[in-house]
Design an enzyme around this catalytic site. Structure first.
Site, mmCIF file in Angstrom:
data_model
loop_
_atom_site.group_PDB
_atom_site.id
_atom_site.type_symbol
_atom_site.label_atom_id
_atom_site.label_comp_id
_atom_site.label_asym_id
_atom_site.label_seq_id
_atom_site.Cartn_x
_atom_site.Cartn_y
_atom_site.Cartn_z
ATOM 1 N N GLU A 1 -110.924 6.177 -23.026
ATOM 2 C CA GLU A 1 -112.005 6.985 -23.618
ATOM 3 C C GLU A 1 -113.315 6.731 -22.878
ATOM 4 O O GLU A 1 -114.089 7.657 -22.609
ATOM 5 C CB GLU A 1 -112.149 6.649 -25.105
ATOM 6 C CG GLU A 1 -110.966 7.166 -25.921
ATOM 7 C CD GLU A 1 -110.941 6.676 -27.354
ATOM 8 O OE1 GLU A 1 -111.646 5.696 -27.675
ATOM 9 O OE2 GLU A 1 -110.208 7.274 -28.163
ATOM 10 N N LYS B 1 -118.389 8.171 -41.085
ATOM 11 C CA LYS B 1 -118.583 7.396 -39.847
ATOM 12 C C LYS B 1 -120.066 7.136 -39.539
ATOM 13 O O LYS B 1 -120.387 6.403 -38.603
ATOM 14 C CB LYS B 1 -117.955 8.140 -38.651
ATOM 15 C CG LYS B 1 -116.524 8.630 -38.873
ATOM 16 C CD LYS B 1 -115.565 7.481 -38.958
ATOM 17 C CE LYS B 1 -114.109 7.901 -39.103
ATOM 18 N NZ LYS B 1 -113.540 8.602 -37.976
HETATM 19 C C1 5RP Z 1 -109.348 6.021 -30.793
HETATM 20 C C2 5RP Z 1 -110.732 6.307 -31.219
HETATM 21 C C3 5RP Z 1 -110.935 7.360 -32.229
HETATM 22 O O1 5RP Z 1 -111.824 8.310 -31.737
HETATM 23 C C4 5RP Z 1 -111.496 6.740 -33.481
HETATM 24 O O2 5RP Z 1 -110.649 5.679 -33.893
HETATM 25 C C5 5RP Z 1 -111.632 7.761 -34.609
HETATM 26 O O3 5RP Z 1 -110.363 8.146 -35.034
HETATM 27 P P1 5RP Z 1 -110.142 9.231 -36.145
HETATM 28 O O4 5RP Z 1 -110.608 10.538 -35.605
HETATM 29 O O5 5RP Z 1 -108.637 9.185 -36.399
HETATM 30 O O6 5RP Z 1 -110.920 8.823 -37.387
HETATM 31 O O7 5RP Z 1 -111.694 5.722 -30.769
HETATM 32 O O8 5RP Z 1 -109.280 4.921 -29.927
#
Ligand code: 5RP
Length: 224
Positions: A107, A125
């Site tokens: 990422e 978040k």
């Molecule tokens: C994966 C990530 C995801 O973007 C993060 O965990 C958010 O996940 P979700 O959209 O399932 O809440 O960093 O490594």
């Protein structure tokens, strides 16, 4: 609205956001996780508007291909117009914690290769300061115990995410007890200096450029 409905709303908003950026040659960077999956599903209807995608995980690659979207290697893609991905936490400066799905290293690489990073997340978040969500750290397997001892010295409580192997063949240590992280960019750098650390889930030296946040009142757009 449920959390899944909020994620679907931001995924749809992200498609609307990026459509004007696309042309026949565009390669779109695509992230990992449940919100990114919903984005992939929503983007599939518009696959004739761009050339291909670069994905930040094997899981996302598989999902993209299941929709008939071509996935190419980052090495053959050049600079990406845009990268769209979720997050585990965002503060008001759009510093992020990512890596809940263990894809943090790829990422971060795809983020770095993109002109614009659009983060998509539901309102749970959004935080005043990062650090309630345990900070993922990707570590070379032989360095796990050493790095854990060093992370303790940095003031966190390291927990090995047992049984998880990243797409790069490494392990994850989740660093608990960091809230509030006062200087995310400095901590990102400090952790990356440790021998054996591949990458950590702080995205502060390269935060998001735009956050689409899904809440009860709809999707709001945040910029640094
Ligand atoms: C994966 C990530 C995801 O973007 C993060 O965990 C958010 O996940 P979700 O959209 O399932 O809440 O960093 O490594």
């Amino acid at each position: 609205m449920t959390q899944d409905q909020l994620k679907a709303a931001v995924a749809a908003a992200a498609v609307d956001y990026i459509l004007p950026l696309l042309d026949d040659d565009t390669i779109v960077g695509i992230g990992t996780g449940s919100t990114a999956n919903l984005f992939i599903d929503a983007l599939a209807a518009h696959q004739h508007r761009f050339a291909a995608a670069v994905a930040s995980s094997e899981g996302s690659t598989e999902r993209l291909r299941s929709h008939g979207i071509e996935v190419v290697d980052l090495n053959s893609a050049g600079q990406l117009a845009v990268y769209v991905d979720g997050a585990d936490e965002s503060d008001p400066q759009l510093n992020l914690i990512k890596g809940g799905g263990a894809a943090l290293t790829r990422e971060k690489i795809v983020t770095a290769a993109a002109r614009q990073f659009v983060c998509i997340a539901d309102a749970s978040k959004w935080v005043d300061h990062l650090g309630s969500f345990p900070l993922p750290v990707e570590v070379i397997p032989m360095a796990r115990s050493y790095v854990a001892r060093e992370l303790l010295k940095l003031g966190g409580d390291p927990v090995w995410r047992e049984g998880v192997v990243t797409d790069n063949g490494n392990v994850i240590i989740d660093l608990h007890g960091l809230y509030p992280i006062r200087d995310p960019a400095q901590l990102e750098s400090d952790i990356n200096q440790l021998a054996g650390v591949v990458c950590n889930g702080l995205f502060a030296q390269r935060p998001a450029d735009c956050l689409l946040l899904g809440g009860a009142d709809g999707v709001t757009q945040h910029r640094r």
